[in-house]
Design an enzyme around this catalytic site. Structure first.
Site, PDB file in Angstrom:
ATOM      1  N   GLU A  42       0.698  -1.015   0.192  1.00 57.71           N
ATOM      2  CA  GLU A  42       0.009   0.332  -0.022  1.00 57.71           C
ATOM      3  C   GLU A  42       0.949   1.098   0.120  1.00 57.71           C
ATOM      4  OE1 GLU A  42      -2.757   0.514   3.212  1.00 57.71           O
ATOM      5  OE2 GLU A  42      -3.413   2.228   2.766  1.00 57.71           O
TER       6      GLU A  42
ATOM      7  N   ARG B 233       5.072 -12.489  10.231  1.00 53.83           N
ATOM      8  CA  ARG B 233       5.824 -11.373   9.982  1.00 53.83           C
ATOM      9  C   ARG B 233       7.176 -11.152  10.400  1.00 53.83           C
ATOM     10  NH1 ARG B 233       2.333  -7.396   9.433  1.00 53.83           N
ATOM     11  NH2 ARG B 233       3.591  -5.734   9.663  1.00 53.83           N
TER      12      ARG B 233
ATOM     13  N   LYS C  25       4.597   0.934   9.346  1.00 54.61           N
ATOM     14  CA  LYS C  25       4.473   2.164   8.574  1.00 54.61           C
ATOM     15  C   LYS C  25       4.072   3.218   9.395  1.00 54.61           C
ATOM     16  CE  LYS C  25       3.024   0.181   4.710  1.00 54.61           C
ATOM     17  NZ  LYS C  25       2.227   0.069   3.561  1.00 54.61           N
TER      18      LYS C  25
HETATM   19  P1  ATP Z   1       3.009  -2.240   8.098  1.00 56.51           P
HETATM   20  O1  ATP Z   1       2.346  -3.069   9.271  1.00 56.51           O
HETATM   21  O2  ATP Z   1       4.306  -1.631   8.278  1.00 56.51           O
HETATM   22  O3  ATP Z   1       2.055  -0.874   8.031  1.00 56.51           O
HETATM   23  P2  ATP Z   1       1.478  -3.401   5.817  1.00 56.51           P
HETATM   24  O4  ATP Z   1       1.255  -4.877   6.017  1.00 56.51           O
HETATM   25  O5  ATP Z   1       0.423  -2.524   6.151  1.00 56.51           O
HETATM   26  O6  ATP Z   1       2.710  -2.858   6.805  1.00 56.51           O
HETATM   27  P3  ATP Z   1       1.580  -3.321   3.051  1.00 56.51           P
HETATM   28  O7  ATP Z   1       2.015  -2.313   2.290  1.00 56.51           O
HETATM   29  O8  ATP Z   1       0.246  -3.677   3.039  1.00 56.51           O
HETATM   30  O9  ATP Z   1       2.039  -2.836   4.724  1.00 56.51           O
HETATM   31  O10 ATP Z   1       2.497  -4.654   2.832  1.00 56.51           O
HETATM   32  C1  ATP Z   1       2.868  -5.205   1.635  1.00 56.51           C
HETATM   33  C2  ATP Z   1       3.167  -6.812   1.877  1.00 56.51           C
HETATM   34  O11 ATP Z   1       4.434  -6.634   2.817  1.00 56.51           O
HETATM   35  C3  ATP Z   1       1.965  -7.372   2.661  1.00 56.51           C
HETATM   36  O12 ATP Z   1       1.910  -8.596   1.815  1.00 56.51           O
HETATM   37  C4  ATP Z   1       2.488  -7.611   4.077  1.00 56.51           C
HETATM   38  O13 ATP Z   1       1.976  -8.794   4.329  1.00 56.51           O
HETATM   39  C5  ATP Z   1       3.899  -7.541   3.983  1.00 56.51           C
HETATM   40  N1  ATP Z   1       4.642  -7.229   5.089  1.00 56.51           N
HETATM   41  C6  ATP Z   1       4.529  -6.248   5.927  1.00 56.51           C
HETATM   42  N2  ATP Z   1       5.200  -6.015   6.780  1.00 56.51           N
HETATM   43  C7  ATP Z   1       5.958  -7.192   7.081  1.00 56.51           C
HETATM   44  C8  ATP Z   1       6.826  -7.806   7.771  1.00 56.51           C
HETATM   45  N3  ATP Z   1       7.148  -7.167   8.818  1.00 56.51           N
HETATM   46  N4  ATP Z   1       7.207  -9.007   7.396  1.00 56.51           N
HETATM   47  C9  ATP Z   1       6.920  -9.615   6.452  1.00 56.51           C
HETATM   48  N5  ATP Z   1       6.072  -9.149   5.584  1.00 56.51           N
HETATM   49  C10 ATP Z   1       5.423  -7.786   5.816  1.00 56.51           C
HETATM   50 MG    MG Z   2      -1.335  -3.444   5.055  1.00 53.46          MG
END
Ligand code: ATP
Ligand code: MG
Length: 565
Positions: A37, A263, A273
């Site tokens: 995102e 994760r 983020k």
């Molecule tokens: P955040 O919690 O940092 O805001 P998010 O999951 O909202 O992360 P996205 O941009 O939606 O961020 O993530 C893109 C991809 O990266 C998703 O498939 C998510 O599952 C994966 N991802 C995000 N954070 C991690 C992490 N700490 N370890 C592994 N994969 C991750």
């Molecule tokens: Mg997300």
């Protein structure tokens, strides 16, 4: 154990994919996607997901799409899209011509929503946000049907059209899937699939004022792109029934399989983020690219290599259980890589002037220095030696404690690649008593740093020639947080209270050997005895070089690993 990029370690997801390929599921195709995102910069946690998705596609000769999951215009920006693209390229991944945006599918997603309405599987609900929460119930209490659940198909179609054409205010209506308000899974209690947001979108501008929710758009985007394995993090486990429900109800021929993994959590930092944005917005760091940040762009600016990050992601593996990875492992991976690839140079962080009393005033010798003990192919270079030098302030003690094998009054040490020198006197600032200059003598018989008579010295110091050296700024970094788990056990503590006030130390009068003149932004070196350093790529000036210390030389990983076993 070291693994290389080309041989990924086995893990449960890889096993699932391998079995699917073996039984020819999806005609043997493997098609994954990485769906960020664009509401912040990528961090090292994302790297884990990127390596997994692109890695599986590469291994099984499949494809991996890059898809921006841009369904929330209030938080998303073009700046983030561009940063994500450049971080992915730098990490070494290629999505070919498969760069997609969920917003590309807005029209199609809207048609799917209309189909659900026509099938009696979705309805427009006009409860307020608070009422909706009340009606939803809790984990222990079933929900209640919304009074709008029984609206006719015609009325729903009409209202949804009105939502789309901007007739209603934000929050006045939502479109909900009609599933089961008594489901033990809260995600299945008639989740919202469309909401009104009269906000311009960074790609579709003001074409839309209704936006689909993640649970509706994600599975459908996966299906539209004919993804085979939709890999996501564990917090989406309870959303999987909804993922499947949407695809089943619409009876789509491509039904990707959602698989969840744990994760990445890393000690002494935060990987969210939202939290990282907080640090940026409150000015607690110098932007997303601050070298203390766990963002890909911060880590890159700090001097990490893409290879070391990929290697790290391979070593941590992929599991179904949450765990916290020690920051020392990440540092170990970068040390291991930089040890192989960086040339050694000499730089003095906190200079102390040294006069070699018996060295001729205007003599300069060009002494030969080895560029890398790890790689003889990197050759040698010349470093100038002269009567006035700088050594590290920490390498002198007027009253040396036991086991301090460096300089002290009357002590002899080796200057690397140069000579044995002996400290004969000390000059102090009259007011403060601070040592400001050392006087030494050198032994001309020890050229190159070796004594013919077999005399041994315990200490070897780095140094630079005062008049030949260049001035540089060096930024030393420590952990961004003092606590291993800044978010607290449940992630609820105020993580900002554990920020390390000493995470950045800037030294502005360092001296570096002249061979570094004109070093390119981003180039990496080992400063002998001090660590690995990288020329800053943001603060670039003709006047002097700015270096970031990537990591010190001391590796604590082996010890930690032993303790863990
Ligand atoms: P955040 O919690 O940092 O805001 P998010 O999951 O909202 O992360 P996205 O941009 O939606 O961020 O993530 C893109 C991809 O990266 C998703 O498939 C998510 O599952 C994966 N991802 C995000 N954070 C991690 C992490 N700490 N370890 C592994 N994969 C991750
Ligand atoms: Mg997300």
């Amino acid at each position: 154990m070291t693994t290389t990029d080309s041989t990924p370690s086995p893990n449960f997801i890889r096993n699932i994919v391998a079995e699917d390929v073996r039984v020819n599921k999806n005609e043997g195709r493997v098609h994954t996607r990485f769906p960020p995102e664009p509401n912040g910069y990528l961090h090292i946690g994302h790297a884990k997901s990127i390596c997994l998705n692109f890695g599986l596609a590469a291994e099984f000769k499949g494809l991996c799409n890059l898809r921006f999951d841009d369904t929330n215009p209030t938080k998303e920006e073009v700046e983030y899209v561009e940063a994500i693209l450049s971080d992915l390229r730098w990490l070494g991944f290629d999505w070919g011509d498969r760069l997609f945006y969920t917003s590309d599918y807005f029209e199609q997603l809207c048609e799917y929503a209309v189909r659900l309405i026509k099938d009696g599987k979705a309805y427009v609900c006009s409860l307020s946000a608070e009422e909706t929460r009340e009606y939803r119930g809790t984990l222990t209490k079933p929900g209640k049907d919304s009074p709008y659940r029984t609206r006719s198909v015609e009325e729903n179609l009409d209202l949804f059209q009105g939502m789309r054409s901007g007739e209603f205010e934000d929050g006045s209506h939502v479109l909900r899937a009609k599933i089961d308000m008594a489901s033990p899974n809260l995600n299945m209690r008639d989740p919202t699939i469309y909401r009104i947001r009269k906000v311009a979108h960074h790609r579709t501008d003001d074409k839309w004022c209704i936006y689909p929710m993640y649970d509706f758009s994600h599975c459908l985007s996966d299906s539209i792109e004919r993804i085979t394995h939709s890999i996501c993090t564990l917090e989406f486990e309870d959303n999987r029934p909804l993922y499947d429900w949407v695809l089943d109800e619409l009876n789509l021929d491509c039904h990707p399989q959602q698989i969840e993994f744990a994760r990445l959590n890393l000690s002494y930092t935060v990987l969210s983020k939202r939290k990282l944005l907080g640090l940026v917005e409150e000015g607690l760091v110098n932007g997303w690219e601050d070298p203390r940040m766990p963002t890909i762009s911060g880590i890159r600016r700090r001097g990490y290599t893409p290879e070391s990050i990929r290697n790290f992601c391979d070593r941590i593996g992929v599991a179904k259980r949450d765990s916290v990875v020690d920051m020392a492992l990440l540092e170990h991976c970068v040390r291991e890589d930089l040890n192989k690839r960086t040339p050694r140079v000499m730089g003095v962080l906190r200079p102390l002037r040294v006069v070699i009393d018996n060295y001729p005033e205007d003599q300069v010798e060009e002494l030969e220095a080895i560029n890398s003990p790890e790689d003889p192919g990197m050759g040698t270079r010349k470093v100038p030696f002269s009567r006035v030098l700088y050594v590290e302030r920490d390498d002198f003690r007027e009253d040396p404690p036991k086991k301090f094998f460096r300089l002290g009054p009357g002590r002899e040490v080796r200057l690397r690649y140069a000579y044995y020198v002996t400290c004969v006197s000390v000059v102090k600032d009259e007011q403060t008593g601070e040592v400001i200059e050392l006087h030494c003598t050198y032994d001309p018989e020890t050229r190159g740093g070796w004594s013919e008579d077999g005399r041994k010295v315990r200490g070897t110091l780095h140094w630079v020639s005062a008049s030949h050296s260049l001035e540089a700024e060096v930024r030393l970094y420590d952990r961004l947080f003092e606590k291993a788990n800044p978010g607290g056990e449940k992630g609820r503590a105020d993580f900002k209270t554990s920020l390390n006030p000493n995470s950045l130390e800037t030294l502005t009068s360092c001296r570096i050997e002249p061979s570094l003149a004109g070093a390119a932004p981003g180039s990496r070196y080992q400063f002998e005895r001090l660590g690995y350093f990288c020329v800053d790529s943001v603060d670039v000036s003709d006047e002097r070089l700015v270096f970031n210390r990537t990591v010190t030389l001391r590796d604590s990983w082996a010890k930690i690993e032993k303790q863990q076993k």
